[in-house]
Design an enzyme around this catalytic site. Sequence first.
Site, PDB file in Angstrom:
ATOM      1  N   ASP A  28       0.824  -1.214   0.000  1.00  0.00           N
ATOM      2  CA  ASP A  28       0.000   0.000   0.000  1.00  0.00           C
ATOM      3  C   ASP A  28       0.861   1.267   0.000  1.00  0.00           C
ATOM      4  O   ASP A  28       1.962   1.277   0.541  1.00  0.00           O
ATOM      5  CB  ASP A  28      -0.910  -0.023   1.243  1.00  0.00           C
ATOM      6  CG  ASP A  28      -2.054   0.974   1.137  1.00  0.00           C
ATOM      7  OD1 ASP A  28      -2.346   1.421   0.009  1.00  0.00           O
ATOM      8  OD2 ASP A  28      -2.654   1.305   2.173  1.00  0.00           O
TER       9      ASP A  28
ATOM     10  N   HIS B 122       2.437   3.632  -9.237  1.00  0.00           N
ATOM     11  CA  HIS B 122       2.185   2.198  -9.416  1.00  0.00           C
ATOM     12  C   HIS B 122       3.347   1.531 -10.159  1.00  0.00           C
ATOM     13  O   HIS B 122       3.720   0.401  -9.874  1.00  0.00           O
ATOM     14  CB  HIS B 122       0.873   1.972 -10.167  1.00  0.00           C
ATOM     15  CG  HIS B 122      -0.350   2.375  -9.373  1.00  0.00           C
ATOM     16  ND1 HIS B 122      -0.522   2.022  -8.054  1.00  0.00           N
ATOM     17  CD2 HIS B 122      -1.441   3.112  -9.711  1.00  0.00           C
ATOM     18  CE1 HIS B 122      -1.680   2.510  -7.615  1.00  0.00           C
ATOM     19  NE2 HIS B 122      -2.244   3.195  -8.600  1.00  0.00           N
TER      20      HIS B 122
ATOM     21  N   LEU C 244      10.628 -20.578  -4.378  1.00  0.00           N
ATOM     22  CA  LEU C 244       9.582 -19.735  -3.787  1.00  0.00           C
ATOM     23  C   LEU C 244       8.238 -19.922  -4.508  1.00  0.00           C
ATOM     24  O   LEU C 244       8.191 -19.933  -5.740  1.00  0.00           O
ATOM     25  CB  LEU C 244      10.016 -18.266  -3.910  1.00  0.00           C
ATOM     26  CG  LEU C 244       8.980 -17.207  -3.515  1.00  0.00           C
ATOM     27  CD1 LEU C 244       8.853 -17.136  -1.992  1.00  0.00           C
ATOM     28  CD2 LEU C 244       9.357 -15.840  -4.068  1.00  0.00           C
TER      29      LEU C 244
HETATM   30  C1  IPE Z   1      -5.370  -2.634  -0.083  1.00  0.00           C
HETATM   31  O1  IPE Z   1      -5.034  -1.307  -0.326  1.00  0.00           O
HETATM   32  C2  IPE Z   1      -5.430  -3.402  -1.359  1.00  0.00           C
HETATM   33  C3  IPE Z   1      -4.149  -3.633  -2.030  1.00  0.00           C
HETATM   34  C4  IPE Z   1      -2.967  -3.302  -1.576  1.00  0.00           C
HETATM   35  C5  IPE Z   1      -4.232  -4.300  -3.293  1.00  0.00           C
HETATM   36  P1  IPE Z   1      -6.149  -0.173  -0.493  1.00  0.00           P
HETATM   37  O2  IPE Z   1      -5.417   1.081  -0.699  1.00  0.00           O
HETATM   38  O3  IPE Z   1      -7.117  -0.566  -1.533  1.00  0.00           O
HETATM   39  O4  IPE Z   1      -6.861  -0.243   0.910  1.00  0.00           O
HETATM   40  P2  IPE Z   1      -7.799   0.831   1.642  1.00  0.00           P
HETATM   41  O5  IPE Z   1      -8.833   1.236   0.661  1.00  0.00           O
HETATM   42  O6  IPE Z   1      -6.931   1.981   2.023  1.00  0.00           O
HETATM   43  O7  IPE Z   1      -8.325   0.116   2.819  1.00  0.00           O
HETATM   44  C1  IPE Z   2      -1.419   0.392  -3.464  1.00  0.00           C
HETATM   45  O1  IPE Z   2      -1.260   1.769  -3.469  1.00  0.00           O
HETATM   46  C2  IPE Z   2      -1.811  -0.155  -4.822  1.00  0.00           C
HETATM   47  C3  IPE Z   2      -3.151  -0.746  -4.855  1.00  0.00           C
HETATM   48  C4  IPE Z   2      -4.046  -0.706  -3.909  1.00  0.00           C
HETATM   49  C5  IPE Z   2      -3.529  -1.424  -6.074  1.00  0.00           C
HETATM   50  P1  IPE Z   2      -2.488   2.775  -3.429  1.00  0.00           P
HETATM   51  O2  IPE Z   2      -2.884   3.090  -4.827  1.00  0.00           O
HETATM   52  O3  IPE Z   2      -3.562   2.265  -2.551  1.00  0.00           O
HETATM   53  O4  IPE Z   2      -1.798   4.045  -2.777  1.00  0.00           O
HETATM   54  P2  IPE Z   2      -2.419   5.006  -1.695  1.00  0.00           P
HETATM   55  O5  IPE Z   2      -2.902   4.161  -0.561  1.00  0.00           O
HETATM   56  O6  IPE Z   2      -3.532   5.744  -2.348  1.00  0.00           O
HETATM   57  O7  IPE Z   2      -1.289   5.886  -1.292  1.00  0.00           O
HETATM   58 MG    MG Z   3      -4.039   2.442  -0.591  1.00  0.00          MG
END
Ligand code: IPE
Ligand code: IPE
Ligand code: MG
Length: 251
Positions: free
Chosen positions: A30, A47, A141
Site C-alpha cells: 500500500d 504504481h 519460492l
Molecule cells: C489494499 O489497499 C489493497 C491492495 C494493496 C491491493 P487499499 O489502498 O485498496 O486499501 P484501503 O482502501 O486503504 O483500505
Molecule cells: C497500493 O497503493 C496499490 C493498490 C491498492 C492497487 P495505493 O494506490 O492504494 O496508494 P495510496 O494508498 O492511495 O497511497
Molecule cells: Mg491504498
Amino acid sequence: MESNAHPIPFDLQKADIKGQLPKHIAIIMDGNGRWASEHSLTRSAGHKRGVEAVRSAVTGAAEIGIAYLTLYAFSSENWARPVEEVNDLMGLLRLYLSREIKTLDEKNVKLKVIGRRTGLANDILAMIAKAEERTVNNTGLTLIIALNYGARQEIIDCTKKIVKQVAESSLHPDEIDEKVFENNLETAGIPDPDLLIRTSGEVRLSNFLLWQLAYTEFCFLDLYWPDFTKDTLLNAIHDYLGRSRRYGARP
Ligand code: IPE
Ligand code: IPE
Ligand code: MG
C-alpha cells in the site's frame, strides 16, 4: 515517511535462525499513490515504481529462503477506483506477467494467482493460466498474487463449495471442520501466513486473508510501498523473530 534506515540486524546463515524463519509472508502493498504525490508524480508513476518494489520483494524473499510469498495486488474493492487507474493497474499486471515470467521461471519460482476470475479481462486470464502452467513444477519460492481478491468473497465461495458437496451427499454436515474449510479455500495446501506486512502506515486488513491470518504476526510499516526493499523485508523478519507466538497456550 522513513526509508530503510536500519542496518540488517542478523545473520541469516545461522542454522538456528534458518529454522525459525517465517515460511509464509503476506504483504499488503500500500501507498503507491501517496508516494507519487510526495514526489510530485502521477499515481500511474507511483504504481510503476510499485512494480519495481515487487521485484525487490520477490527476489529478496527467494534469496532469504522464504517458501511462500503472497502479494495483495488488486482487491475486489479496488474496482471502485476511477477507470483510468484500474486500467493502469491492469496494464502493469499485463506487463509484469509478460515480461517477468521468464525470469521467475529461471529463478525456480512457482506462480499462483488467487482471487475471483470473473471480472478479469480474457487476455489476462490467458496470461495467468500460461504463467501458472509454465511454473507449476518449480520448487523454489511460491509466489501467490492476490488479484481481484476479497477475503469475504473467498469465504462465501468456499461455503458454496461445501454446501454443494453436502447437497450431493459427498460430505456430511458433521464432517465440516477447519480442515474441510481450509481445503475449500483458494489457499488450499498453502500454510497460513506467519508474518503479514502492510506498508503505508495504514493499520487495517482491507479484506485480505481474513481466515488465514487468525494467528499471523502483524508488522505495519511507516513507509510507502515503492520504497520497500530487501532490507525492509529483512528488518520485518527480524521483528518477527523477536515475537513470542503462543496460540492461546502459555509460552
Ligand atoms: C489494499 O489497499 C489493497 C491492495 C494493496 C491491493 P487499499 O489502498 O485498496 O486499501 P484501503 O482502501 O486503504 O483500505
Ligand atoms: C497500493 O497503493 C496499490 C493498490 C491498492 C492497487 P495505493 O494506490 O492504494 O496508494 P495510496 O494508498 O492511495 O497511497
Ligand atoms: Mg491504498
